[in-house]
Design a protein around this motif. Structure first.
Motif, short mmCIF file in Angstrom:
data_model
loop_
_atom_site.label_atom_id
_atom_site.label_comp_id
_atom_site.label_asym_id
_atom_site.label_seq_id
_atom_site.Cartn_x
_atom_site.Cartn_y
_atom_site.Cartn_z
N VAL A 208 0.83 -1.21 0.00
CA VAL A 208 0.00 0.00 0.00
C VAL A 208 0.86 1.25 0.00
O VAL A 208 0.66 2.18 -0.79
CB VAL A 208 -0.95 -0.01 1.22
CG1 VAL A 208 -1.57 1.36 1.42
CG2 VAL A 208 -2.02 -1.05 1.03
N SER A 212 1.12 4.06 -2.93
CA SER A 212 0.72 5.47 -2.80
C SER A 212 1.92 6.39 -2.96
O SER A 212 1.78 7.48 -3.50
CB SER A 212 -0.02 5.71 -1.49
OG SER A 212 0.67 5.16 -0.43
N MET A 215 2.36 6.68 -6.70
CA MET A 215 1.27 7.46 -7.30
C MET A 215 1.42 8.94 -6.99
O MET A 215 1.20 9.78 -7.85
CB MET A 215 -0.09 6.99 -6.77
CG MET A 215 -0.48 5.61 -7.24
SD MET A 215 -0.58 5.56 -9.02
CE MET A 215 -0.59 3.81 -9.30
N THR A 216 1.79 9.27 -5.75
CA THR A 216 1.90 10.68 -5.42
C THR A 216 3.18 11.29 -5.96
O THR A 216 3.39 12.48 -5.82
CB THR A 216 1.85 10.91 -3.90
OG1 THR A 216 2.78 10.03 -3.28
CG2 THR A 216 0.47 10.65 -3.34
N MET A 220 1.52 8.15 -12.63
CA MET A 220 0.47 8.10 -13.65
C MET A 220 0.68 9.17 -14.71
O MET A 220 0.34 8.98 -15.86
CB MET A 220 -0.92 8.28 -13.01
CG MET A 220 -1.40 7.09 -12.22
SD MET A 220 -1.12 5.51 -12.99
CE MET A 220 -2.27 5.55 -14.35
N ILE A 224 0.63 8.23 -18.61
CA ILE A 224 -0.36 8.76 -19.53
C ILE A 224 0.30 9.62 -20.60
O ILE A 224 -0.05 9.56 -21.77
CB ILE A 224 -1.42 9.57 -18.75
CG1 ILE A 224 -2.20 8.62 -17.85
CG2 ILE A 224 -2.36 10.29 -19.68
CD1 ILE A 224 -3.12 9.31 -16.89
N PHE B 365 1.38 17.77 -6.46
CA PHE B 365 1.13 17.14 -5.17
C PHE B 365 1.83 17.92 -4.06
O PHE B 365 1.25 18.18 -3.00
CB PHE B 365 1.67 15.70 -5.16
CG PHE B 365 0.78 14.72 -5.84
CD1 PHE B 365 -0.35 14.23 -5.21
CD2 PHE B 365 1.06 14.25 -7.10
CE1 PHE B 365 -1.16 13.32 -5.81
CE2 PHE B 365 0.26 13.33 -7.71
CZ PHE B 365 -0.85 12.87 -7.07
N ILE B 373 2.46 15.24 2.36
CA ILE B 373 2.54 14.17 1.38
C ILE B 373 3.52 13.09 1.83
O ILE B 373 3.38 11.94 1.47
CB ILE B 373 2.90 14.75 0.00
CG1 ILE B 373 2.59 13.79 -1.11
CG2 ILE B 373 4.34 15.17 -0.09
CD1 ILE B 373 1.14 13.63 -1.37
N PHE B 376 2.08 11.36 5.28
CA PHE B 376 0.93 10.50 4.99
C PHE B 376 1.28 9.00 4.95
O PHE B 376 0.59 8.21 5.61
CB PHE B 376 0.31 11.06 3.69
CG PHE B 376 -0.45 10.15 2.82
CD1 PHE B 376 -1.65 9.60 3.22
CD2 PHE B 376 0.00 9.89 1.54
CE1 PHE B 376 -2.38 8.81 2.37
CE2 PHE B 376 -0.73 9.10 0.69
CZ PHE B 376 -1.90 8.55 1.11
N ILE B 399 -5.18 4.40 -0.66
CA ILE B 399 -4.63 3.84 -1.90
C ILE B 399 -5.52 4.23 -3.08
O ILE B 399 -5.02 4.59 -4.15
CB ILE B 399 -4.42 2.32 -1.77
CG1 ILE B 399 -3.55 1.86 -2.92
CG2 ILE B 399 -5.70 1.56 -1.75
CD1 ILE B 399 -2.86 0.58 -2.60
N SER B 402 -5.01 8.06 -3.81
CA SER B 402 -3.74 8.49 -4.39
C SER B 402 -3.67 8.06 -5.85
O SER B 402 -3.09 8.78 -6.68
CB SER B 402 -2.54 7.98 -3.59
OG SER B 402 -2.67 6.64 -3.31
N TYR B 403 -4.28 6.94 -6.19
CA TYR B 403 -4.33 6.59 -7.62
C TYR B 403 -5.15 7.61 -8.40
O TYR B 403 -4.73 8.12 -9.44
CB TYR B 403 -4.91 5.18 -7.79
CG TYR B 403 -5.19 4.83 -9.23
CD1 TYR B 403 -4.15 4.51 -10.09
CD2 TYR B 403 -6.48 4.87 -9.75
CE1 TYR B 403 -4.39 4.21 -11.41
CE2 TYR B 403 -6.72 4.58 -11.06
CZ TYR B 403 -5.68 4.24 -11.90
OH TYR B 403 -5.92 3.97 -13.22
N GLY B 406 -3.55 10.85 -8.94
CA GLY B 406 -2.50 10.79 -9.94
C GLY B 406 -3.04 10.86 -11.36
O GLY B 406 -2.40 11.39 -12.26
N VAL B 407 -4.24 10.31 -11.57
CA VAL B 407 -4.80 10.27 -12.92
C VAL B 407 -5.42 11.61 -13.29
O VAL B 407 -5.35 12.03 -14.44
CB VAL B 407 -5.84 9.14 -13.01
CG1 VAL B 407 -6.51 9.14 -14.37
CG2 VAL B 407 -5.17 7.82 -12.80
N LEU B 415 -8.22 13.32 -2.40
CA LEU B 415 -7.04 12.80 -1.70
C LEU B 415 -6.75 13.62 -0.45
O LEU B 415 -6.34 13.08 0.58
CB LEU B 415 -5.84 12.83 -2.65
CG LEU B 415 -4.48 12.44 -2.04
CD1 LEU B 415 -4.48 10.98 -1.66
CD2 LEU B 415 -3.36 12.70 -3.02
#
Lengths: 314, 785
Positions: A208, A212, A215-216, A220, A224, B365, B373, B376, B399, B402-403, B406-407, B415
């Motif tokens: 987890v 995260s 991701m942070t 992504m 993309i 972020f 950040i 966390f 989780i 945060s995904y 990000g998108v 978030l």
């Protein structure tokens, strides 16, 4: 099994009386000779794209010769061939309404000059300029490579232009399926050994937190936008607040992870230290780590956001 | 008694309790004050004005609601939007926000306080941010204790990630939605902890409010079932879970179906199927448990294998069958694009074109959450350490959010609360450890003695007394055998794994005052830095109304660029009331709100074809665009042009999206590649492609641009390119208005030529004649008329 036979017969027949053939028949013949794709040179290019054409054509302009060092050309060529091959399975009558052709730079550099092209590969679609299929717009349309070099989007795009949809089917990716099956079987077999890991909360916690963190850190974004791992000249920080390189994900995620780890050390581990002296050293150590790494992080952020007015020790 | 610093020991418990609760109230009200005050930069720096785009529609709808009452609003058909289609507003809107303002407006007026509806709308978001802080406090209190709750409330009160969508004037659905989100989650946790149908029902009521307020309610619709599912998979099914979930789901779903815009979606679309599936699964598991308590183990095994599996298979089959038959709609594009990130760009360019739907790079972020950040993940680990039912919720939330953040930049908003909660847990655990005055003993001593002493000290000294926390802390503080150190990682693992039974728990505590001070000062200075950061970000980045732009004069004073309102008021004052204005959809709500004129398309992007029509008109040449304009009764065309003062959010920069969207509907006519140079560059200078140069958008943007430069060559300050020496000419439309800084340009569409000629030849004829007389250009003449 009947069609190819007739097809060969008819092409033989045409080649025997080639003298009397129309341009379209000539092209059909050339296409048959090239296994569905006409290998063009400057003259046949003019023939294929003649202003009187009653047929449409998809032309790949490429440079496959190794000396030209065009890697995208090599990457894209199989896709184009695959779509052309799919088209040759259409019934002969409709098939001859649309041609697939490829022009190599070394066979027709004059064409490249004429079209003002400086890069390859390029796919042009020439709609029919005359006859029953005459399109409203006769200038060629360029294929946009934004979907990558895969055959499926190409076939989808070209199908708008061909008389019938190109019967392209993606080949089954056997390696992928085999890997998947082997992986699943392996997991099933090793479940006994994996069970303690799956059942342990700390393996989940690691998963987890890693997810995260990644991701942070903008993972992504890199996925993309397809950004490169590093910039030119080994520059790994993309200038600008709205962008980043792949390597920044790793650096930033690691920085965040290190800071979070220092917090956890101070909260969970240091209090259990039974020797006062050793504990004091650890407290100072981890506080120092937080201060220094945080300063580094802020200065990295100042690189990205030039207007940021604050800084710590760095 | 062994403490690091003197602690008063003779204070009665009731005094501590009362003081603590007074302090909590004071702290919470100060936090609310700070949360509201920091959102007022926009009003102080600019004025009390509605911001951006969507808020203008919400404001317009609220005005209708306040003026005409709720039923009028409910039945409101707006003929001026999406001309000539119109829009059924009551059925296509989340009415929660407008209803909230309407209620506040009516209450204040009933109290004889004649507050203007605009001021209510402007200040709604800051007001609700105070409630959000409170809801976060309640939520975090369930995770750890009151002190963590206060910290979390303070953090979310000023975190830029939330401020960005809730400054004064940002009158959007998110303004109230984050409060509802956090409060629903709090009620859910409370219901789950207590197995309380009451709290489940309250959660359902606030869920209904959320459904009525924001499309993001789907996040709740999936978070709570996911939490329940994970609990079941971890074999943590309990009657508490059953009661909480069933009361929430049954009431919440029925209530949410009362919102007309949502209707039957909760039982017919994929986004909501997870909640239904978990509901069914809960019933099965509850039934199995009921049976198990009534029959013998052997019979039960047979029953389980028979009935349980059968029901499961039947349910899955029914679901698959209904999806196949189209009874259950698949994921809508907006949500689907969160999972398949390439999907939107390929199939729904309208969604991909919105700037807030872009993926997030790491500086965003850091800008929005700063040191939270990285605090966390530490908080998440601490949740794993305890791992009660409610901690699982934070972990799942962390989780997922945060995904999503990000998108899509926009989802940073979802978030932010969990980051604030988790980092508050981390920071407050750290502070608890280092503020605790108990000093451990270096040597092993008598255990019972240590327990009693540590217990009494913790009771007196801990800053926020809480009966459960105390006893736990006291237990943990119990002294015992030290272990041999094994390096940092070994210590870490040892600290996180529960001590095996039989061995005594290890001694815990900090020696000396300096070690305490170092850590506390470090944390406090980080918090101070956070406050400075938030203030700076809020005042500089997030407080611009974007209707009014600010720039700096050479002497540093603020210069306001007010072109938008200038142009909209021009439209309002100088055009007939029914004049149709065509612009790109971004400006639809503003035109409707400020200029009060019908628009072709607006920010409610429900009709892709209509938007593509506008894109097609903008991307076509004048001759081809003219019939489109005439067919849609367009009187004025409005473009945003930033080339003169360097405003980068202008229509030329958005032009490729117009082309892309138009291409999606008319692939034969519009092709994106035609708007690039042969080298594949997007240019506006001499090298621009002819199709680009002839497009209506290009012509309108650069019409007469060179004249500003005294007939010399103009320079576009956004694209950093010189414009062609010979500027474009217009035949079918004529310039009607250009604002002070050229940001807004309005062109009038000519009526058909009275002699039936096309405008091009009519113009040529007119110019041929004019050349003899010299001067005035036909454009001027039309302006006077």
């Amino acid at each position: 099994m009947k069609n190819p036979f007739i097809f060969i017969l008819s092409s033989l027949f045409i080649s025997t009386c080639a003298l009397a053939s129309t341009p379209q028949q000539q092209l059909t013949q050339l296409a048959a000779a090239g296994n569905g794709v006409i290998k063009l040179n400057a003259e046949t290019f003019d023939l294929l794209t003649s202003p009187k054409r009653t047929w449409s054509a998809s032309i790949q302009l490429t440079a496959l010769d190794p000396r030209r060092r065009c890697n995208p050309c090599k990457e894209f060529d199989p896709s184009f061939q695959a779509v052309a091959k799919a088209w040759s399975n259409v019934s002969p009558k409709t098939r001859d309404e649309h041609f697939f052709a490829t022009l190599d730079f070394d066979n027709g550099s004059s064409v490249f000059q004429k079209l003002g092209l400086a890069s390859a590969p390029i796919v042009y679609n020439y709609p029919a300029a005359d006859g029953p299929r005459k399109a409203s717009r006769t200038s060629p349309a360029k294929y946009d490579f934004s979907d990558g070099f895969d055959p499926a989007p190409l076939a989808e795009f070209l199908s708008n232009l061909t008389p019938v949809t190109i019967p392209y089917k993606a080949p089954i990716d056997f390696t992928r399926w085999i890997t998947f099956t082997v992986g699943a079987l392996g997991a099933a077999i090793f479940l006994r050994f994996l069970f303690p890991i799956v059942n342990n909360r700390w393996s989940w916690a690691a998963g987890v937190v890693l997810t995260s963190l990644v991701m942070t850190s903008g993972y992504m974004f890199t996925r993309i936008r397809n950004v490169p791992y590093t910039g030119p000249n080994g520059n790994w920080v993309a200038s600008g607040y709205q962008t980043q390189f792949g390597q920044e994900v790793q650096v930033v995620a690691f920085t965040y992870g290190l800071l979070a780890f220092s917090f956890l050390m101070l909260t969970l581990v240091v209090p259990y230290q039974s020797s006062p002296q050793r504990q004091r050293i650890q407290v100072y150590l981890w506080t120092g780590v937080i201060m220094i790494v945080y300063s580094v992080l802020v200065s990295l952020f100042r690189v990205k956001n030039r207007g940021y007015p604050f800084k710590l020790f760095l | 008694m062994n403490t690091a610093y003197p602690v008063p020991i003779d204070v009665p418990k009731s005094t501590i309790r009362n003081t603590a609760s007074l302090l909590r109230i004071v702290a919470l009200s100060l936090i609310s004050g700070a949360a509201i005050a920091s959102r007022l930069f926009a009003v102080i720096n600019f004025e009390s004005i509605i911001h951006e785009f969507d808020p203008w529609f919400n404001y317009r709808a609220t005005r209708i609601l306040a003026a005409k009452g709720f039923y009028e609003f409910w039945n409101w058909f707006d003929p001026t939007a999406w001309y000539p289609l119109g829009r059924v507003v009551g059925g296509t809107v989340y009415p929660g926000l407008m209803a909230t303002s309407g209620v506040i407006y009516n209450v204040l007026h009933a109290l004889n306080m004649p507050v203007d509806i605009r001021n209510i709308c402007v200040l709604l978001a800051p007001g609700f941010s105070a409630f959000t802080a409170w809801a976060t406090y309640m939520f975090t209190k369930e995770m750890k204790d009151e002190s963590a709750g206060l910290l979390a409330a303070a953090l979310i009160g000023i975190a830029p990630g939330y401020i960005s969508r809730s400054v004064a004037g940002s009158y959007d659905n998110e303004a109230i939605a984050i409060f509802l989100l956090m409060f629903t989650f709090y009620c859910w946790i409370k219901a789950l902890k207590q197995g309380s149908a009451l709290f489940g029902t309250i959660a359902a009521v606030f869920y209904f409010y959320m459904v009525a307020a924001w499309g993001g309610y789907v996040f709740i619709t999936n978070m709570i079932p996911l939490h329940a599912l994970v609990l079941m998979l971890m074999n943590r099914f309990s009657n508490r879970l059953y009661v909480a979930y069933c009361s929430w789901y049954a009431i919440g779903t029925l209530a949410s179906m009362q919102v007309p815009f949502v209707g039957f979606q909760p039982v017919s679309t994929s986004e909501h199927m997870g909640a239904l599936g978990v509901f069914g699964l809960l019933q099965i598991i509850a039934f199995i448990r009921l049976v198990r308590s009534h029959v013998s183990a052997k019979q039960f095994d047979q029953l389980l294998s028979g009935v349980g599996v059968l029901i499961g298979i039947l349910g899955a089959l029914a679901f698959a069958f209904l999806t196949y038959k189209g009874k259950i709609a698949p994921w809508t594009g907006r949500f689907y694009s969160l999972w398949d990130t390439a999907y939107a760009k390929k199939h729904i360019p309208i969604i991909a074109s919105v700037s807030e739907h872009q993926p997030t790079a790491w500086p965003s972020f850091f800008m929005d959450l700063q040191f939270l950040i990285f605090a966390f993940p530490a908080g998440v680990i601490l949740c794993f350490k305890e791992l009660r039912d409610e901690h699982l919720f934070v972990i799942i939330y962390a989780i997922m959010a945060s995904y999503f953040a990000g998108v899509m930049v926009r989802l940073m908003l979802t978030l932010t609360p969990v980051v604030c909660v988790a980092s508050a847990v981390a920071l407050s655990s750290l502070l608890d450890t280092y503020i605790d005055p108990t000093e451990p003993r270096p040597e092993v001593e008598d255990r019972t003695d240590a327990v009693s002493e540590a217990g009494s000290v913790a009771t007196n000294g801990s800053s926020t007394p809480h009966p459960n926390g105390q006893s736990k802390k006291a237990k943990k503080a119990a002294a015992a055998a030290p272990q041999t150190p094994k390096g940092a990682l070994g210590d870490f693992i040892a600290a996180t794994t529960p001590t095996p039974k039989g061995t005594a728990p290890r001694q815990k505590g900090i020696f000396g005052i300096d070690a305490r001070l170092v850590v506390i000062i470090n944390v406090l200075s980080m918090l101070f830095f956070f406050v400075f950061h938030c203030t700076w970000v809020t005042s500089n980045a997030y407080s611009s109304p974007s209707v009014v732009l600010a720039s700096q004069n050479p002497d540093g004073s603020q210069h306001i660029i007010d072109d938008f309102r200038e142009a909209y008021y021009w439209l309002r004052m100088n055009t007939p009331k029914d004049a149709v204005v065509m612009s790109w959809w971004d400006y639809g709500y503003q035109i409707a709100g400020m200029a009060d004129r019908p628009t072709l398309v607006d920010n409610n992007t429900w009709n892709n074809t209509h938007i593509a029509t506008v894109g097609r008109a903008m991307a076509s040449s004048e001759e081809n665009a003219y019939p489109i304009l005439r067919k849609h009764d367009v009187d004025y065309v409005l473009v945003i042009f930033g080339g003169l003062i360097g405003y980068s959010g202008d229509d030329i920069n958005k032009f490729l999206w117009m082309v892309r969207i138009a291409q999606g509907v008319w692939p034969d006519e519009i092709q994106e590649s035609n708007y690039f140079t042969p080298q594949g560059e997007y240019r506006i200078d001499d090298r621009a492609s002819p199709i680009m140069k002839n497009s209506l958008m290009y012509k309108m943007s650069y019409y007469r641009f060179n004249e500003l430069f005294g007939g010399g060559q103009g320079q576009d300050r956004v694209r950093q390119q010189p414009v062609p020496k010979v500027g474009p000419t217009l035949d079918y439309i004529e310039e009607a208005f250009t604002s002070e800084n050229w940001i807004v340009r309005i062109f009038q569409v000519k009526k058909e030529d009275p002699l039936g000629r096309d405008h091009k030849s009519a113009n040529a004829f007119a110019q041929g004649k004019k050349r003899k007389h010299s001067k005035p250009a036909p454009r001027r003449r039309a302006l006077v008329a």
